[in-house]
Design a protein around this motif. Structure first.
Motif, PDB file in Angstrom:
ATOM      1  N   TYR A  16       1.019  -1.133   0.050  1.00 29.65           N
ATOM      2  CA  TYR A  16       0.015  -0.136   0.002  1.00 29.65           C
ATOM      3  C   TYR A  16       0.811   1.517   0.025  1.00 29.65           C
ATOM      4  O   TYR A  16       0.301   2.268  -0.004  1.00 29.65           O
ATOM      5  CB  TYR A  16      -1.080   0.087   1.319  1.00 29.65           C
ATOM      6  N   ILE A  17       2.193   1.257  -0.051  1.00 28.19           N
ATOM      7  CA  ILE A  17       2.871   2.417  -0.029  1.00 28.19           C
ATOM      8  C   ILE A  17       3.144   2.899  -1.680  1.00 28.19           C
ATOM      9  O   ILE A  17       4.414   2.479  -1.914  1.00 28.19           O
ATOM     10  CB  ILE A  17       4.147   2.033   0.943  1.00 28.19           C
ATOM     11  N   PHE A  18       2.505   3.325  -1.988  1.00 34.03           N
ATOM     12  CA  PHE A  18       2.820   4.013  -3.580  1.00 34.03           C
ATOM     13  C   PHE A  18       3.041   2.579  -4.535  1.00 34.03           C
ATOM     14  O   PHE A  18       3.035   1.747  -4.076  1.00 34.03           O
ATOM     15  CB  PHE A  18       3.509   5.157  -3.310  1.00 34.03           C
ATOM     16  N   PHE A  19       3.188   3.217  -5.553  1.00 32.95           N
ATOM     17  CA  PHE A  19       3.533   2.143  -6.740  1.00 32.95           C
ATOM     18  C   PHE A  19       4.814   1.580  -6.321  1.00 32.95           C
ATOM     19  O   PHE A  19       5.002   0.407  -6.561  1.00 32.95           O
ATOM     20  CB  PHE A  19       3.402   2.827  -8.164  1.00 32.95           C
ATOM     21  N   ILE A  20       5.771   2.327  -5.895  1.00 34.65           N
ATOM     22  CA  ILE A  20       7.182   1.608  -5.693  1.00 34.65           C
ATOM     23  C   ILE A  20       7.134   0.687  -4.502  1.00 34.65           C
ATOM     24  O   ILE A  20       7.809  -0.354  -4.865  1.00 34.65           O
ATOM     25  CB  ILE A  20       8.425   2.581  -5.533  1.00 34.65           C
ATOM     26  N   ARG A  42      -3.270  -7.732  -4.555  1.00 38.69           N
ATOM     27  CA  ARG A  42      -4.451  -7.455  -5.538  1.00 38.69           C
ATOM     28  C   ARG A  42      -5.438  -6.382  -5.241  1.00 38.69           C
ATOM     29  O   ARG A  42      -5.756  -5.722  -6.088  1.00 38.69           O
ATOM     30  CB  ARG A  42      -5.047  -8.986  -5.666  1.00 38.69           C
ATOM     31  N   GLN A  43      -5.590  -6.350  -3.959  1.00 36.17           N
ATOM     32  CA  GLN A  43      -6.293  -5.350  -3.337  1.00 36.17           C
ATOM     33  C   GLN A  43      -5.601  -3.855  -3.854  1.00 36.17           C
ATOM     34  O   GLN A  43      -6.301  -2.882  -4.431  1.00 36.17           O
ATOM     35  CB  GLN A  43      -6.552  -5.441  -2.036  1.00 36.17           C
ATOM     36  N   SER A  44      -4.554  -3.756  -3.501  1.00 37.95           N
ATOM     37  CA  SER A  44      -3.585  -2.580  -3.701  1.00 37.95           C
ATOM     38  C   SER A  44      -3.602  -1.991  -5.286  1.00 37.95           C
ATOM     39  O   SER A  44      -3.939  -0.918  -5.625  1.00 37.95           O
ATOM     40  CB  SER A  44      -2.301  -2.620  -3.267  1.00 37.95           C
ATOM     41  N   LEU A  45      -3.246  -2.967  -5.851  1.00 31.33           N
ATOM     42  CA  LEU A  45      -3.423  -2.831  -7.523  1.00 31.33           C
ATOM     43  C   LEU A  45      -4.686  -2.439  -8.025  1.00 31.33           C
ATOM     44  O   LEU A  45      -4.680  -1.691  -8.790  1.00 31.33           O
ATOM     45  CB  LEU A  45      -2.779  -4.272  -8.137  1.00 31.33           C
ATOM     46  N   GLY A  46      -5.663  -2.996  -7.492  1.00 29.90           N
ATOM     47  CA  GLY A  46      -7.061  -2.666  -7.937  1.00 29.90           C
ATOM     48  C   GLY A  46      -7.562  -1.332  -7.560  1.00 29.90           C
ATOM     49  O   GLY A  46      -8.148  -0.516  -8.354  1.00 29.90           O
ATOM     50  N   ILE A  47      -7.030  -0.955  -6.375  1.00 27.68           N
ATOM     51  CA  ILE A  47      -7.260   0.230  -5.827  1.00 27.68           C
ATOM     52  C   ILE A  47      -6.674   1.252  -6.774  1.00 27.68           C
ATOM     53  O   ILE A  47      -7.194   2.677  -7.199  1.00 27.68           O
ATOM     54  CB  ILE A  47      -6.858   0.720  -4.354  1.00 27.68           C
ATOM     55  N   MET A  48      -5.217   1.071  -7.040  1.00 30.47           N
ATOM     56  CA  MET A  48      -4.491   2.143  -7.893  1.00 30.47           C
ATOM     57  C   MET A  48      -5.125   2.295  -9.263  1.00 30.47           C
ATOM     58  O   MET A  48      -5.209   3.133  -9.825  1.00 30.47           O
ATOM     59  CB  MET A  48      -3.328   1.620  -8.019  1.00 30.47           C
ATOM     60  N   CYS A  49      -5.515   1.040  -9.795  1.00 30.37           N
ATOM     61  CA  CYS A  49      -6.062   1.031 -11.247  1.00 30.37           C
ATOM     62  C   CYS A  49      -7.455   1.819 -11.478  1.00 30.37           C
ATOM     63  O   CYS A  49      -7.518   2.856 -12.228  1.00 30.37           O
ATOM     64  CB  CYS A  49      -6.201  -0.395 -11.763  1.00 30.37           C
ATOM     65  N   VAL A  50      -8.103   1.617 -10.454  1.00 32.38           N
ATOM     66  CA  VAL A  50      -9.584   2.228 -10.627  1.00 32.38           C
ATOM     67  C   VAL A  50      -9.385   3.847 -10.222  1.00 32.38           C
ATOM     68  O   VAL A  50      -9.865   4.541 -10.648  1.00 32.38           O
ATOM     69  CB  VAL A  50     -10.488   1.458  -9.159  1.00 32.38           C
ATOM     70  N   GLY A  51      -8.468   4.164  -9.284  1.00 34.22           N
ATOM     71  CA  GLY A  51      -8.245   5.652  -9.165  1.00 34.22           C
ATOM     72  C   GLY A  51      -7.604   6.086 -10.148  1.00 34.22           C
ATOM     73  O   GLY A  51      -8.087   7.495 -10.451  1.00 34.22           O
ATOM     74  N   VAL A  52      -6.643   5.669 -11.027  1.00 34.63           N
ATOM     75  CA  VAL A  52      -6.239   6.264 -12.349  1.00 34.63           C
ATOM     76  C   VAL A  52      -7.264   6.309 -13.268  1.00 34.63           C
ATOM     77  O   VAL A  52      -7.388   7.550 -13.675  1.00 34.63           O
ATOM     78  CB  VAL A  52      -4.995   5.280 -12.794  1.00 34.63           C
ATOM     79  N   ILE A  53      -8.183   5.484 -13.432  1.00 34.73           N
ATOM     80  CA  ILE A  53      -9.065   5.568 -14.213  1.00 34.73           C
ATOM     81  C   ILE A  53     -10.273   6.584 -14.049  1.00 34.73           C
ATOM     82  O   ILE A  53     -10.663   7.421 -14.858  1.00 34.73           O
ATOM     83  CB  ILE A  53      -9.762   4.184 -14.515  1.00 34.73           C
ATOM     84  N   LEU A  54     -10.550   6.696 -12.629  1.00 29.59           N
ATOM     85  CA  LEU A  54     -11.407   7.475 -12.552  1.00 29.59           C
ATOM     86  C   LEU A  54     -11.171   8.929 -12.205  1.00 29.59           C
ATOM     87  O   LEU A  54     -11.647   9.950 -12.536  1.00 29.59           O
ATOM     88  CB  LEU A  54     -12.013   7.398 -10.833  1.00 29.59           C
ATOM     89  N   VAL A  55      -9.784   9.173 -12.081  1.00 27.46           N
ATOM     90  CA  VAL A  55      -8.949  10.468 -12.130  1.00 27.46           C
ATOM     91  C   VAL A  55      -9.164  10.945 -13.552  1.00 27.46           C
ATOM     92  O   VAL A  55      -9.232  12.104 -14.091  1.00 27.46           O
ATOM     93  CB  VAL A  55      -7.749  10.534 -11.498  1.00 27.46           C
ATOM     94  N   GLN A  99     -13.961  -8.141  -6.719  1.00 27.58           N
ATOM     95  CA  GLN A  99     -13.744  -8.146  -8.014  1.00 27.58           C
ATOM     96  C   GLN A  99     -12.096  -8.231  -8.319  1.00 27.58           C
ATOM     97  O   GLN A  99     -11.579  -8.838  -9.288  1.00 27.58           O
ATOM     98  CB  GLN A  99     -14.348  -7.283  -9.025  1.00 27.58           C
ATOM     99  N   PHE A 100     -11.404  -7.377  -7.634  1.00 30.42           N
ATOM    100  CA  PHE A 100      -9.956  -7.296  -7.481  1.00 30.42           C
ATOM    101  C   PHE A 100      -9.196  -8.688  -7.502  1.00 30.42           C
ATOM    102  O   PHE A 100      -8.434  -8.964  -8.180  1.00 30.42           O
ATOM    103  CB  PHE A 100      -9.387  -6.359  -6.584  1.00 30.42           C
ATOM    104  N   GLN A 101      -9.975  -9.534  -6.530  1.00 30.34           N
ATOM    105  CA  GLN A 101      -9.231 -10.876  -6.362  1.00 30.34           C
ATOM    106  C   GLN A 101      -9.504 -11.649  -7.434  1.00 30.34           C
ATOM    107  O   GLN A 101      -8.794 -12.381  -7.986  1.00 30.34           O
ATOM    108  CB  GLN A 101     -10.032 -11.503  -4.993  1.00 30.34           C
ATOM    109  N   GLU A 102     -10.491 -11.608  -8.358  1.00 27.90           N
ATOM    110  CA  GLU A 102     -10.840 -12.266  -9.454  1.00 27.90           C
ATOM    111  C   GLU A 102      -9.999 -11.998 -10.496  1.00 27.90           C
ATOM    112  O   GLU A 102      -9.339 -12.296 -11.256  1.00 27.90           O
ATOM    113  CB  GLU A 102     -12.513 -12.209  -9.997  1.00 27.90           C
ATOM    114  N   TRP A 103     -10.114 -10.478 -10.726  1.00 20.04           N
ATOM    115  CA  TRP A 103      -9.371  -9.721 -11.867  1.00 20.04           C
ATOM    116  C   TRP A 103      -7.716  -9.888 -12.159  1.00 20.04           C
ATOM    117  O   TRP A 103      -7.186 -10.102 -12.947  1.00 20.04           O
ATOM    118  CB  TRP A 103      -9.367  -8.270 -11.911  1.00 20.04           C
ATOM    119  N   PHE A 104      -7.206  -9.911 -10.748  1.00 25.61           N
ATOM    120  CA  PHE A 104      -5.657 -10.044 -10.731  1.00 25.61           C
ATOM    121  C   PHE A 104      -5.484 -11.607  -9.898  1.00 25.61           C
ATOM    122  O   PHE A 104      -4.324 -11.442  -9.254  1.00 25.61           O
ATOM    123  CB  PHE A 104      -5.124  -8.852  -9.718  1.00 25.61           C
TER     124      PHE A 104
END
Length: 107
Positions: A16-20, A42-55, A99-104
């Motif tokens: 959960y500490i940024f992308f790096i 998987r949870q963190s990646l999903g949050i990042m992806c959804v965040g980028v798309i929504l922004v 869904q993040f668990q399934e997608w990733f």
């Protein structure tokens, strides 16, 4: 794959500490896979992806208040995931967590 270990909890928190942090956690988890570490990756990646798309969508639409609300929601999802990782639990974040668990699932 192991269940909960110190390595799994460390991976979960670092994810959960940024992308790096996510990349470092992925490398750590690949060395010694744990179900807790993989779950939070998987949870963190999903949050990042959804965040980028929504922004991106709010930038295109150009509605400032919508952008603020979305950023706040993404922060709340991140915080809930982070707290779950600290507690060593596998709780999905609201709305898309399952869904993040399934997608990733490859992670």
């Amino acid at each position: 794959m192991e269940t909960t270990t110190d390595n799994g909890k460390n991976v979960a928190i670092i994810a959960y500490i940024f992308f790096i942090g996510w990349v470092i956690a992925l490398l750590m988890n690949n060395e010694k896979k744990t179900s807790l570490g993989s779950y939070h990756l998987r949870q963190s990646l999903g949050i990042m992806c959804v965040g980028v798309i929504l922004v991106i969508i709010t930038w295109i639409v150009g509605i400032w208040i919508l952008s603020t609300i979305i950023n706040l929601a993404i922060f709340v999802f991140w915080l809930l995931g982070f707290l779950s990782a600290i507690q060593g639990e596998m709780k999905p974040v609201p709305v898309f967590g399952e869904q993040f668990q399934e997608w990733f699932k490859g992670i």
